[in-house]
Design a protein around this motif. Sequence first.
Motif, PDB file in Angstrom:
ATOM      1  N   ASN A 212      16.646 -19.752  15.930  1.00  0.00           N
ATOM      2  CA  ASN A 212      17.777 -18.844  16.160  1.00  0.00           C
ATOM      3  C   ASN A 212      18.985 -19.277  15.338  1.00  0.00           C
ATOM      4  OD1 ASN A 212      19.989 -20.201  17.927  1.00  0.00           O
ATOM      5  ND2 ASN A 212      18.076 -20.778  18.950  1.00  0.00           N
ATOM      6  N   PRO A 213      19.921 -18.356  15.087  1.00  0.00           N
ATOM      7  CA  PRO A 213      21.026 -18.656  14.171  1.00  0.00           C
ATOM      8  C   PRO A 213      21.867 -19.864  14.572  1.00  0.00           C
ATOM      9  CG  PRO A 213      20.885 -16.288  14.545  1.00  0.00           C
ATOM     10  CD  PRO A 213      19.925 -16.926  15.489  1.00  0.00           C
ATOM     11  N   VAL A 214      22.081 -20.082  15.860  1.00  0.00           N
ATOM     12  CA  VAL A 214      22.936 -21.195  16.285  1.00  0.00           C
ATOM     13  C   VAL A 214      22.263 -22.533  16.011  1.00  0.00           C
ATOM     14  CG1 VAL A 214      24.107 -22.271  18.244  1.00  0.00           C
ATOM     15  CG2 VAL A 214      24.105 -19.780  18.018  1.00  0.00           C
ATOM     16  N   ALA A 215      20.988 -22.664  16.397  1.00  0.00           N
ATOM     17  CA  ALA A 215      20.276 -23.924  16.188  1.00  0.00           C
ATOM     18  C   ALA A 215      20.121 -24.239  14.705  1.00  0.00           C
ATOM     19  CB  ALA A 215      18.912 -23.883  16.869  1.00  0.00           C
ATOM     20  N   THR A 216      19.830 -23.228  13.895  1.00  0.00           N
ATOM     21  CA  THR A 216      19.652 -23.487  12.466  1.00  0.00           C
ATOM     22  C   THR A 216      20.989 -23.746  11.777  1.00  0.00           C
ATOM     23  OG1 THR A 216      19.496 -21.079  12.134  1.00  0.00           O
ATOM     24  CG2 THR A 216      17.435 -22.333  12.215  1.00  0.00           C
ATOM     25  N   ALA A 217      22.065 -23.127  12.262  1.00  0.00           N
ATOM     26  CA  ALA A 217      23.390 -23.468  11.738  1.00  0.00           C
ATOM     27  C   ALA A 217      23.718 -24.922  12.043  1.00  0.00           C
ATOM     28  CB  ALA A 217      24.451 -22.546  12.332  1.00  0.00           C
ATOM     29  N   ALA A 218      23.328 -25.381  13.230  1.00  0.00           N
ATOM     30  CA  ALA A 218      23.517 -26.796  13.568  1.00  0.00           C
ATOM     31  C   ALA A 218      22.725 -27.686  12.618  1.00  0.00           C
ATOM     32  CB  ALA A 218      23.097 -27.050  15.014  1.00  0.00           C
ATOM     33  N   GLY A 219      21.483 -27.315  12.333  1.00  0.00           N
ATOM     34  CA  GLY A 219      20.669 -28.095  11.419  1.00  0.00           C
ATOM     35  C   GLY A 219      21.281 -28.191  10.033  1.00  0.00           C
ATOM     36  N   LEU A 220      21.808 -27.091   9.541  1.00  0.00           N
ATOM     37  CA  LEU A 220      22.460 -27.110   8.234  1.00  0.00           C
ATOM     38  C   LEU A 220      23.689 -28.011   8.250  1.00  0.00           C
ATOM     39  CD1 LEU A 220      22.153 -23.357   7.222  1.00  0.00           C
ATOM     40  CD2 LEU A 220      21.176 -25.299   5.988  1.00  0.00           C
ATOM     41  N   ALA A 221      24.459 -27.967   9.340  1.00  0.00           N
ATOM     42  CA  ALA A 221      25.647 -28.819   9.445  1.00  0.00           C
ATOM     43  C   ALA A 221      25.263 -30.290   9.447  1.00  0.00           C
ATOM     44  CB  ALA A 221      26.434 -28.473  10.706  1.00  0.00           C
ATOM     45  N   VAL A 222      24.172 -30.628  10.126  1.00  0.00           N
ATOM     46  CA  VAL A 222      23.705 -32.018  10.143  1.00  0.00           C
ATOM     47  C   VAL A 222      23.328 -32.469   8.735  1.00  0.00           C
ATOM     48  CG1 VAL A 222      21.831 -33.531  10.913  1.00  0.00           C
ATOM     49  CG2 VAL A 222      22.988 -32.041  12.563  1.00  0.00           C
ATOM     50  N   LEU A 223      22.522 -31.675   8.042  1.00  0.00           N
ATOM     51  CA  LEU A 223      22.096 -32.050   6.695  1.00  0.00           C
ATOM     52  C   LEU A 223      23.285 -32.141   5.744  1.00  0.00           C
ATOM     53  CD1 LEU A 223      18.821 -29.957   6.220  1.00  0.00           C
ATOM     54  CD2 LEU A 223      19.086 -32.255   7.146  1.00  0.00           C
ATOM     55  N   ASP A 224      24.187 -31.173   5.829  1.00  0.00           N
ATOM     56  CA  ASP A 224      25.371 -31.186   4.968  1.00  0.00           C
ATOM     57  C   ASP A 224      26.200 -32.450   5.190  1.00  0.00           C
ATOM     58  OD1 ASP A 224      24.748 -28.740   3.844  1.00  0.00           O
ATOM     59  OD2 ASP A 224      26.090 -27.586   5.140  1.00  0.00           O
ATOM     60  N   THR A 225      26.385 -32.818   6.465  1.00  0.00           N
ATOM     61  CA  THR A 225      27.227 -33.973   6.791  1.00  0.00           C
ATOM     62  C   THR A 225      26.579 -35.277   6.349  1.00  0.00           C
ATOM     63  OG1 THR A 225      28.151 -32.763   8.677  1.00  0.00           O
ATOM     64  CG2 THR A 225      28.460 -35.149   8.647  1.00  0.00           C
ATOM     65  N   ILE A 226      25.282 -35.415   6.569  1.00  0.00           N
ATOM     66  CA  ILE A 226      24.583 -36.613   6.120  1.00  0.00           C
ATOM     67  C   ILE A 226      24.744 -36.779   4.615  1.00  0.00           C
ATOM     68  CG2 ILE A 226      22.300 -37.666   5.818  1.00  0.00           C
ATOM     69  CD1 ILE A 226      21.505 -36.457   8.516  1.00  0.00           C
ATOM     70  N   GLU A 227      24.582 -35.687   3.886  1.00  0.00           N
ATOM     71  CA  GLU A 227      24.697 -35.739   2.433  1.00  0.00           C
ATOM     72  C   GLU A 227      26.135 -35.986   1.990  1.00  0.00           C
ATOM     73  OE1 GLU A 227      22.535 -33.313  -1.094  1.00  0.00           O
ATOM     74  OE2 GLU A 227      23.628 -32.084   0.365  1.00  0.00           O
ATOM     75  N   ARG A 228      27.073 -35.232   2.549  1.00  0.00           N
ATOM     76  CA  ARG A 228      28.475 -35.331   2.131  1.00  0.00           C
ATOM     77  C   ARG A 228      29.067 -36.700   2.422  1.00  0.00           C
ATOM     78  NH1 ARG A 228      31.139 -32.090   5.939  1.00  0.00           N
ATOM     79  NH2 ARG A 228      31.520 -34.051   7.038  1.00  0.00           N
ATOM     80  N   ASP A 229      28.718 -37.269   3.580  1.00  0.00           N
ATOM     81  CA  ASP A 229      29.331 -38.534   4.005  1.00  0.00           C
ATOM     82  C   ASP A 229      28.522 -39.767   3.594  1.00  0.00           C
ATOM     83  OD1 ASP A 229      31.228 -36.904   5.112  1.00  0.00           O
ATOM     84  OD2 ASP A 229      30.677 -37.284   7.199  1.00  0.00           O
ATOM     85  N   GLY A 230      27.488 -39.579   2.796  1.00  0.00           N
ATOM     86  CA  GLY A 230      26.701 -40.722   2.340  1.00  0.00           C
ATOM     87  C   GLY A 230      26.061 -41.500   3.469  1.00  0.00           C
ATOM     88  N   LEU A 231      25.566 -40.789   4.491  1.00  0.00           N
ATOM     89  CA  LEU A 231      25.080 -41.484   5.677  1.00  0.00           C
ATOM     90  C   LEU A 231      23.742 -42.179   5.474  1.00  0.00           C
ATOM     91  CD1 LEU A 231      26.128 -39.118   8.617  1.00  0.00           C
ATOM     92  CD2 LEU A 231      27.208 -41.236   7.844  1.00  0.00           C
ATOM     93  N   LEU A 232      22.952 -41.782   4.483  1.00  0.00           N
ATOM     94  CA  LEU A 232      21.691 -42.491   4.264  1.00  0.00           C
ATOM     95  C   LEU A 232      21.960 -43.942   3.885  1.00  0.00           C
ATOM     96  CD1 LEU A 232      19.490 -39.881   2.350  1.00  0.00           C
ATOM     97  CD2 LEU A 232      19.605 -40.320   4.805  1.00  0.00           C
ATOM     98  N   ALA A 233      22.892 -44.152   2.968  1.00  0.00           N
ATOM     99  CA  ALA A 233      23.242 -45.529   2.581  1.00  0.00           C
ATOM    100  C   ALA A 233      23.921 -46.260   3.732  1.00  0.00           C
ATOM    101  CB  ALA A 233      24.160 -45.511   1.362  1.00  0.00           C
TER     102      ALA A 233
END
Length: 404
Positions: A294-315
Amino acid sequence: MTQPVTDHTDHTGHSWGERYAASLMNTFGPPKLVLTRGEGSRVWDEDGTAYLDLLGGIAVNSLGHAHPALVEAVSTQLGTLGHISNFFASEPQIGLAERLLGLVGAPGRVFFANSGAEANEAAIKLTRRTGRTHLVATEGAFHGRTMGSLALTSKEAYRAPFEPLPGHVTFVPYGDAAALAEAVTDETAAVVLEPLQGEAGVVVPPEGYLARAREITTEHGALLWLDEIQTGIGRTGAWFGYQHPAIEPTAVLPDLVTVAKGLGGGLPIGACIAVGEAGHLLGPGNHGTTFGGNPVATAAGLAVLDTIERDGLLAHVADVGAQLRAGLGADPRVTDVRGQGLLIGLDLSAPRSAEVVATALAHGFIINNPTPERIRLAPPLVLTEQEAASFVAAWPALLDEAGV
Protein backbone atom coordinates in the motif's frame (compact mmCIF):
# COMPACT_ATOMS: atom_id res chain seq x y z
CA MET A 1 18.08 1.89 38.93
CA THR A 2 14.70 1.38 37.23
CA GLN A 3 12.43 -1.63 37.48
CA PRO A 4 10.18 -3.08 34.77
CA VAL A 5 6.68 -1.72 35.19
CA THR A 6 3.53 -3.48 34.05
CA ASP A 7 1.23 -3.05 37.03
CA HIS A 8 0.71 0.70 37.55
CA THR A 9 -2.91 1.72 37.99
CA ASP A 10 -4.21 3.92 35.18
CA HIS A 11 -7.24 6.20 34.89
CA THR A 12 -9.61 3.21 34.76
CA GLY A 13 -8.55 2.02 38.21
CA HIS A 14 -7.01 -1.11 36.70
CA SER A 15 -3.34 -1.73 36.06
CA TRP A 16 -1.99 -1.86 32.55
CA GLY A 17 -0.89 -5.42 33.26
CA GLU A 18 -4.42 -6.43 34.23
CA ARG A 19 -5.90 -4.80 31.16
CA TYR A 20 -3.30 -6.41 28.92
CA ALA A 21 -3.92 -9.87 30.39
CA ALA A 22 -7.68 -9.48 30.09
CA SER A 23 -7.74 -8.29 26.49
CA LEU A 24 -4.76 -9.74 24.57
CA MET A 25 -4.10 -13.37 23.79
CA ASN A 26 -1.32 -14.80 25.92
CA THR A 27 1.08 -15.45 23.04
CA PHE A 28 3.96 -13.32 24.34
CA GLY A 29 3.67 -13.57 28.12
CA PRO A 30 3.46 -10.46 30.29
CA PRO A 31 5.08 -7.36 28.77
CA LYS A 32 8.28 -6.09 30.33
CA LEU A 33 7.24 -2.44 30.12
CA VAL A 34 4.52 -0.13 28.91
CA LEU A 35 6.30 2.22 26.53
CA THR A 36 4.84 5.59 25.64
CA ARG A 37 7.21 7.32 23.24
CA GLY A 38 10.55 7.09 21.46
CA GLU A 39 13.11 9.33 19.84
CA GLY A 40 16.23 8.20 18.04
CA SER A 41 17.66 5.18 19.83
CA ARG A 42 15.77 5.81 23.07
CA VAL A 43 12.31 4.96 24.36
CA TRP A 44 10.43 6.07 27.48
CA ASP A 45 8.03 4.19 29.72
CA GLU A 46 4.88 5.47 31.41
CA ASP A 47 6.94 6.76 34.33
CA GLY A 48 9.13 8.83 32.02
CA THR A 49 12.15 6.56 32.46
CA ALA A 50 14.43 6.41 29.41
CA TYR A 51 15.96 3.25 27.92
CA LEU A 52 18.59 2.83 25.24
CA ASP A 53 16.96 0.56 22.67
CA LEU A 54 19.58 -1.95 21.57
CA LEU A 55 17.00 -4.32 20.08
CA GLY A 56 15.25 -1.92 17.69
CA GLY A 57 11.92 -3.75 17.75
CA ILE A 58 13.89 -6.89 16.78
CA ALA A 59 15.84 -5.27 13.92
CA VAL A 60 12.81 -3.28 12.72
CA ASN A 61 13.41 0.33 13.74
CA SER A 62 16.22 0.92 11.29
CA LEU A 63 15.97 4.72 11.64
CA GLY A 64 15.20 4.58 15.33
CA HIS A 65 12.06 6.14 16.73
CA ALA A 66 10.21 9.15 15.33
CA HIS A 67 12.80 9.85 12.64
CA PRO A 68 11.78 13.07 10.88
CA ALA A 69 12.22 11.63 7.38
CA LEU A 70 9.99 8.66 8.12
CA VAL A 71 7.38 10.75 9.93
CA GLU A 72 7.26 13.20 7.03
CA ALA A 73 7.00 10.51 4.37
CA VAL A 74 4.24 8.58 6.12
CA SER A 75 2.27 11.68 7.12
CA THR A 76 2.43 13.18 3.64
CA GLN A 77 1.47 9.94 1.94
CA LEU A 78 -1.39 9.22 4.34
CA GLY A 79 -2.69 12.72 3.75
CA THR A 80 -2.50 12.16 0.00
CA LEU A 81 -3.41 8.54 -0.69
CA GLY A 82 -3.53 5.92 2.02
CA HIS A 83 -4.90 2.65 0.68
CA ILE A 84 -6.13 1.59 -2.75
CA SER A 85 -5.90 -2.24 -2.90
CA ASN A 86 -3.93 -4.02 -5.60
CA PHE A 87 -6.56 -3.41 -8.26
CA PHE A 88 -4.59 -0.19 -8.66
CA ALA A 89 -0.95 0.89 -8.54
CA SER A 90 0.73 3.80 -6.79
CA GLU A 91 3.95 5.73 -7.37
CA PRO A 92 5.66 4.67 -4.11
CA GLN A 93 4.81 1.01 -4.75
CA ILE A 94 6.42 1.05 -8.17
CA GLY A 95 9.32 3.18 -7.00
CA LEU A 96 10.16 0.92 -4.08
CA ALA A 97 10.05 -2.21 -6.25
CA GLU A 98 12.48 -0.58 -8.67
CA ARG A 99 14.78 0.46 -5.84
CA LEU A 100 14.87 -3.04 -4.34
CA LEU A 101 15.70 -4.61 -7.70
CA GLY A 102 18.43 -2.01 -8.10
CA LEU A 103 19.91 -2.96 -4.73
CA VAL A 104 19.90 -6.65 -5.70
CA GLY A 105 21.54 -5.60 -8.95
CA ALA A 106 19.50 -7.66 -11.39
CA PRO A 107 16.17 -7.49 -13.22
CA GLY A 108 13.27 -9.33 -11.66
CA ARG A 109 9.90 -8.80 -10.03
CA VAL A 110 8.78 -7.89 -6.48
CA PHE A 111 5.76 -9.02 -4.49
CA PHE A 112 4.92 -6.81 -1.51
CA ALA A 113 3.45 -8.24 1.69
CA ASN A 114 2.93 -7.00 5.25
CA SER A 115 5.57 -8.95 7.17
CA GLY A 116 8.51 -11.28 6.91
CA ALA A 117 6.39 -14.37 7.36
CA GLU A 118 4.11 -13.24 4.55
CA ALA A 119 7.08 -12.52 2.29
CA ASN A 120 8.26 -16.05 2.97
CA GLU A 121 4.79 -17.44 2.29
CA ALA A 122 4.90 -15.79 -1.14
CA ALA A 123 8.31 -17.35 -1.73
CA ILE A 124 7.04 -20.80 -0.74
CA LYS A 125 4.15 -20.55 -3.20
CA LEU A 126 6.55 -19.33 -5.87
CA THR A 127 8.77 -22.38 -5.37
CA ARG A 128 5.76 -24.63 -5.93
CA ARG A 129 5.37 -23.13 -9.41
CA THR A 130 8.64 -24.84 -10.39
CA GLY A 131 6.68 -28.11 -10.39
CA ARG A 132 8.75 -29.40 -7.48
CA THR A 133 7.78 -29.57 -3.80
CA HIS A 134 10.96 -30.48 -1.91
CA LEU A 135 12.60 -27.68 0.11
CA VAL A 136 15.88 -27.73 2.03
CA ALA A 137 16.24 -25.54 5.14
CA THR A 138 18.70 -25.49 8.01
CA GLU A 139 18.81 -26.42 11.66
CA GLY A 140 18.56 -23.32 13.82
CA ALA A 141 16.59 -21.49 11.12
CA PHE A 142 13.73 -19.14 11.81
CA HIS A 143 11.52 -18.13 8.90
CA GLY A 144 8.22 -17.22 10.55
CA ARG A 145 5.16 -18.45 12.41
CA THR A 146 2.60 -18.99 9.66
CA MET A 147 2.03 -22.63 8.79
CA GLY A 148 4.14 -22.48 5.64
CA SER A 149 7.04 -20.52 7.08
CA LEU A 150 6.88 -22.58 10.27
CA ALA A 151 7.45 -25.69 8.14
CA LEU A 152 10.87 -24.18 7.32
CA THR A 153 11.62 -23.24 10.94
CA SER A 154 13.52 -25.91 12.80
CA LYS A 155 12.78 -25.18 16.47
CA GLU A 156 10.79 -28.08 17.86
CA ALA A 157 8.97 -25.97 20.46
CA TYR A 158 7.56 -23.78 17.69
CA ARG A 159 6.66 -26.68 15.39
CA ALA A 160 5.29 -29.42 17.63
CA PRO A 161 1.95 -27.84 18.65
CA PHE A 162 0.95 -27.35 15.01
CA GLU A 163 2.10 -30.49 13.25
CA PRO A 164 1.52 -31.86 10.70
CA LEU A 165 3.01 -28.92 8.85
CA PRO A 166 2.77 -28.50 5.07
CA GLY A 167 5.42 -29.41 2.61
CA HIS A 168 8.32 -31.78 2.12
CA VAL A 169 11.21 -30.17 3.99
CA THR A 170 14.68 -31.55 4.76
CA PHE A 171 16.75 -29.87 7.48
CA VAL A 172 20.55 -29.86 7.33
CA PRO A 173 23.12 -28.40 9.72
CA TYR A 174 23.67 -24.71 9.06
CA GLY A 175 27.01 -23.99 7.43
CA ASP A 176 27.63 -27.60 6.41
CA ALA A 177 28.06 -27.45 2.64
CA ALA A 178 28.61 -31.21 2.34
CA ALA A 179 25.30 -31.95 4.07
CA LEU A 180 23.60 -29.41 1.84
CA ALA A 181 25.01 -31.04 -1.28
CA GLU A 182 23.77 -34.42 -0.10
CA ALA A 183 20.26 -33.15 0.63
CA VAL A 184 19.64 -31.30 -2.65
CA THR A 185 18.45 -33.41 -5.57
CA ASP A 186 16.88 -32.90 -8.96
CA GLU A 187 13.53 -32.92 -7.15
CA THR A 188 14.42 -29.95 -4.91
CA ALA A 189 12.50 -26.76 -5.60
CA ALA A 190 14.62 -24.45 -3.44
CA VAL A 191 17.19 -24.11 -0.70
CA VAL A 192 16.36 -21.41 1.86
CA LEU A 193 19.17 -19.91 3.95
CA GLU A 194 19.73 -16.95 6.23
CA PRO A 195 23.07 -15.20 5.53
CA LEU A 196 23.36 -14.96 9.33
CA GLN A 197 20.98 -16.89 11.57
CA GLY A 198 19.39 -14.19 13.72
CA GLU A 199 16.97 -16.03 15.98
CA ALA A 200 19.60 -18.66 16.78
CA GLY A 201 21.84 -15.96 18.24
CA VAL A 202 23.56 -14.47 15.18
CA VAL A 203 25.27 -17.56 13.82
CA VAL A 204 27.80 -16.92 11.03
CA PRO A 205 28.35 -19.53 8.29
CA PRO A 206 31.82 -20.57 7.11
CA GLU A 207 33.39 -18.49 4.35
CA GLY A 208 32.18 -19.60 0.94
CA TYR A 209 29.02 -21.28 2.23
CA LEU A 210 26.58 -19.12 0.26
CA ALA A 211 28.67 -19.42 -2.89
CA ARG A 212 28.71 -23.21 -2.52
CA ALA A 213 24.94 -23.17 -1.99
CA ARG A 214 24.64 -21.26 -5.26
CA GLU A 215 26.71 -23.90 -7.03
CA ILE A 216 24.68 -26.77 -5.56
CA THR A 217 21.31 -25.27 -6.44
CA THR A 218 22.42 -24.37 -9.96
CA GLU A 219 23.67 -27.92 -10.51
CA HIS A 220 20.26 -29.35 -9.64
CA GLY A 221 18.07 -26.66 -11.20
CA ALA A 222 16.82 -25.53 -7.78
CA LEU A 223 16.24 -21.98 -6.61
CA LEU A 224 18.53 -20.32 -4.08
CA TRP A 225 16.36 -18.36 -1.65
CA LEU A 226 18.03 -16.08 0.87
CA ASP A 227 15.94 -14.95 3.84
CA GLU A 228 17.21 -11.42 4.52
CA ILE A 229 14.33 -10.44 6.78
CA GLN A 230 16.65 -9.75 9.70
CA THR A 231 19.94 -9.20 7.85
CA GLY A 232 18.73 -6.96 5.03
CA ILE A 233 18.34 -3.21 4.51
CA GLY A 234 21.71 -2.17 5.89
CA ARG A 235 21.67 -4.20 9.08
CA THR A 236 25.10 -5.75 8.47
CA GLY A 237 26.68 -2.66 6.90
CA ALA A 238 25.74 -3.82 3.39
CA TRP A 239 22.33 -3.52 1.78
CA PHE A 240 21.91 -7.29 2.03
CA GLY A 241 23.84 -9.71 4.18
CA TYR A 242 24.81 -11.90 1.23
CA GLN A 243 26.53 -8.85 -0.33
CA HIS A 244 28.81 -8.31 2.68
CA PRO A 245 32.32 -9.49 1.79
CA ALA A 246 32.97 -10.69 5.35
CA ILE A 247 29.93 -12.96 5.12
CA GLU A 248 30.43 -14.07 1.52
CA PRO A 249 33.54 -12.87 -0.33
CA THR A 250 32.37 -14.36 -3.65
CA ALA A 251 29.69 -12.52 -5.60
CA VAL A 252 26.45 -14.48 -5.32
CA LEU A 253 23.17 -13.77 -7.09
CA PRO A 254 20.21 -15.58 -5.46
CA ASP A 255 16.93 -16.37 -7.20
CA LEU A 256 14.81 -15.17 -4.29
CA VAL A 257 15.43 -12.61 -1.54
CA THR A 258 12.85 -12.00 1.16
CA VAL A 259 12.98 -8.83 3.24
CA ALA A 260 10.84 -7.11 5.87
CA LYS A 261 11.66 -5.75 9.36
CA GLY A 262 13.99 -2.80 8.71
CA LEU A 263 12.50 -2.02 5.29
CA GLY A 264 9.58 -0.08 6.75
CA GLY A 265 11.43 1.39 9.72
CA GLY A 266 8.46 0.44 11.91
CA LEU A 267 5.69 0.29 9.28
CA PRO A 268 4.50 -3.24 8.43
CA ILE A 269 5.95 -4.26 5.06
CA GLY A 270 7.63 -7.28 3.56
CA ALA A 271 8.84 -8.10 0.07
CA CYS A 272 9.63 -11.19 -1.94
CA ILE A 273 12.20 -10.20 -4.58
CA ALA A 274 12.43 -12.71 -7.41
CA VAL A 275 15.42 -12.42 -9.74
CA GLY A 276 15.37 -13.14 -13.45
CA GLU A 277 13.07 -15.92 -14.62
CA ALA A 278 11.94 -16.59 -11.03
CA GLY A 279 10.08 -13.29 -11.24
CA HIS A 280 7.67 -14.81 -13.75
CA LEU A 281 6.71 -17.94 -11.80
CA LEU A 282 3.70 -16.35 -10.09
CA GLY A 283 0.97 -15.10 -12.39
CA PRO A 284 -2.47 -13.50 -12.02
CA GLY A 285 -4.55 -15.34 -9.42
CA ASN A 286 -1.62 -17.33 -7.99
CA HIS A 287 -1.19 -15.09 -4.96
CA GLY A 288 -2.53 -11.86 -3.53
CA THR A 289 -2.83 -9.44 -0.62
CA THR A 290 -5.17 -6.65 0.37
CA PHE A 291 -2.76 -4.42 2.29
CA GLY A 292 0.59 -5.46 0.82
CA GLY A 293 2.40 -2.72 -1.07
CA ASN A 294 0.00 0.00 0.00
CA PRO A 295 1.13 3.59 -0.61
CA VAL A 296 1.89 4.40 3.04
CA ALA A 297 4.05 1.33 3.72
CA THR A 298 5.97 1.70 0.46
CA ALA A 299 6.47 5.43 1.05
CA ALA A 300 7.99 4.44 4.39
CA GLY A 301 10.28 1.97 2.63
CA LEU A 302 11.48 4.62 0.21
CA ALA A 303 12.15 7.02 3.10
CA VAL A 304 14.22 4.36 4.87
CA LEU A 305 16.32 3.62 1.78
CA ASP A 306 16.76 7.32 0.99
CA THR A 307 17.88 8.09 4.55
CA ILE A 308 20.33 5.19 4.74
CA GLU A 309 21.89 6.34 1.48
CA ARG A 310 21.83 10.09 2.19
CA ASP A 311 23.24 9.81 5.71
CA GLY A 312 25.94 7.25 4.90
CA LEU A 313 24.47 4.78 7.37
CA LEU A 314 26.06 1.68 5.83
CA ALA A 315 29.53 2.93 6.78
CA HIS A 316 28.20 4.18 10.13
CA VAL A 317 26.71 0.77 10.90
CA ALA A 318 30.04 -0.91 10.15
CA ASP A 319 31.92 1.49 12.43
CA VAL A 320 29.55 1.40 15.40
CA GLY A 321 29.12 -2.36 15.08
CA ALA A 322 32.88 -2.84 15.24
CA GLN A 323 32.98 -0.56 18.29
CA LEU A 324 30.34 -2.63 20.09
CA ARG A 325 31.85 -6.00 19.20
CA ALA A 326 35.32 -4.96 20.35
CA GLY A 327 34.14 -3.29 23.54
CA LEU A 328 31.74 -5.99 24.69
CA GLY A 329 34.02 -8.83 23.64
CA ALA A 330 36.87 -7.44 25.74
CA ASP A 331 35.23 -8.83 28.88
CA PRO A 332 36.54 -12.36 29.51
CA ARG A 333 33.04 -13.56 30.39
CA VAL A 334 32.12 -13.10 26.73
CA THR A 335 33.40 -16.26 25.09
CA ASP A 336 32.43 -15.47 21.50
CA VAL A 337 31.37 -12.41 19.51
CA ARG A 338 29.66 -12.86 16.15
CA GLY A 339 27.91 -10.87 13.48
CA GLN A 340 28.43 -7.93 11.21
CA GLY A 341 27.34 -4.31 11.50
CA LEU A 342 24.56 -3.89 14.03
CA LEU A 343 23.47 -7.51 14.20
CA ILE A 344 25.60 -8.88 17.01
CA GLY A 345 25.60 -12.13 18.96
CA LEU A 346 27.48 -12.65 22.22
CA ASP A 347 28.13 -15.97 23.96
CA LEU A 348 28.41 -15.85 27.75
CA SER A 349 30.54 -18.08 29.94
CA ALA A 350 27.46 -19.04 31.97
CA PRO A 351 23.82 -19.70 30.95
CA ARG A 352 22.56 -16.50 32.55
CA SER A 353 21.43 -14.50 29.53
CA ALA A 354 17.93 -14.01 30.99
CA GLU A 355 19.46 -12.50 34.12
CA VAL A 356 21.66 -10.25 31.99
CA VAL A 357 18.66 -9.01 30.01
CA ALA A 358 16.70 -8.28 33.21
CA THR A 359 19.65 -6.49 34.80
CA ALA A 360 20.26 -4.45 31.65
CA LEU A 361 16.61 -3.38 31.54
CA ALA A 362 16.75 -2.33 35.17
CA HIS A 363 19.68 -0.09 34.25
CA GLY A 364 18.05 1.39 31.17
CA PHE A 365 19.24 -0.89 28.32
CA ILE A 366 16.99 -3.04 26.13
CA ILE A 367 18.71 -6.19 24.83
CA ASN A 368 17.61 -9.73 23.93
CA ASN A 369 18.51 -13.31 24.88
CA PRO A 370 17.65 -15.79 22.10
CA THR A 371 19.20 -18.72 24.05
CA PRO A 372 20.28 -19.24 27.69
CA GLU A 373 23.93 -18.49 26.82
CA ARG A 374 23.46 -15.88 24.12
CA ILE A 375 22.74 -12.17 23.88
CA ARG A 376 21.52 -10.54 20.67
CA LEU A 377 21.82 -6.85 19.78
CA ALA A 378 20.02 -5.29 16.81
CA PRO A 379 19.85 -1.56 17.60
CA PRO A 380 18.70 1.18 15.25
CA LEU A 381 21.13 1.93 12.46
CA VAL A 382 21.30 5.49 13.80
CA LEU A 383 22.79 4.40 17.14
CA THR A 384 25.53 6.90 17.92
CA GLU A 385 29.11 6.14 18.96
CA GLN A 386 28.39 7.84 22.29
CA GLU A 387 25.32 5.67 22.90
CA ALA A 388 27.28 2.54 22.03
CA ALA A 389 30.07 3.63 24.37
CA SER A 390 27.60 4.08 27.23
CA PHE A 391 26.52 0.45 26.93
CA VAL A 392 30.09 -0.82 26.63
CA ALA A 393 31.00 1.12 29.79
CA ALA A 394 28.06 -0.38 31.70
CA TRP A 395 28.61 -3.95 30.42
CA PRO A 396 31.04 -5.33 33.05
CA ALA A 397 28.86 -4.15 35.94
CA LEU A 398 25.77 -5.64 34.27
CA LEU A 399 27.51 -9.02 34.03
CA ASP A 400 28.62 -8.72 37.65
CA GLU A 401 25.11 -8.03 38.90
CA ALA A 402 23.63 -10.80 36.74
CA GLY A 403 26.03 -13.30 38.26
CA VAL A 404 27.89 -14.24 35.07
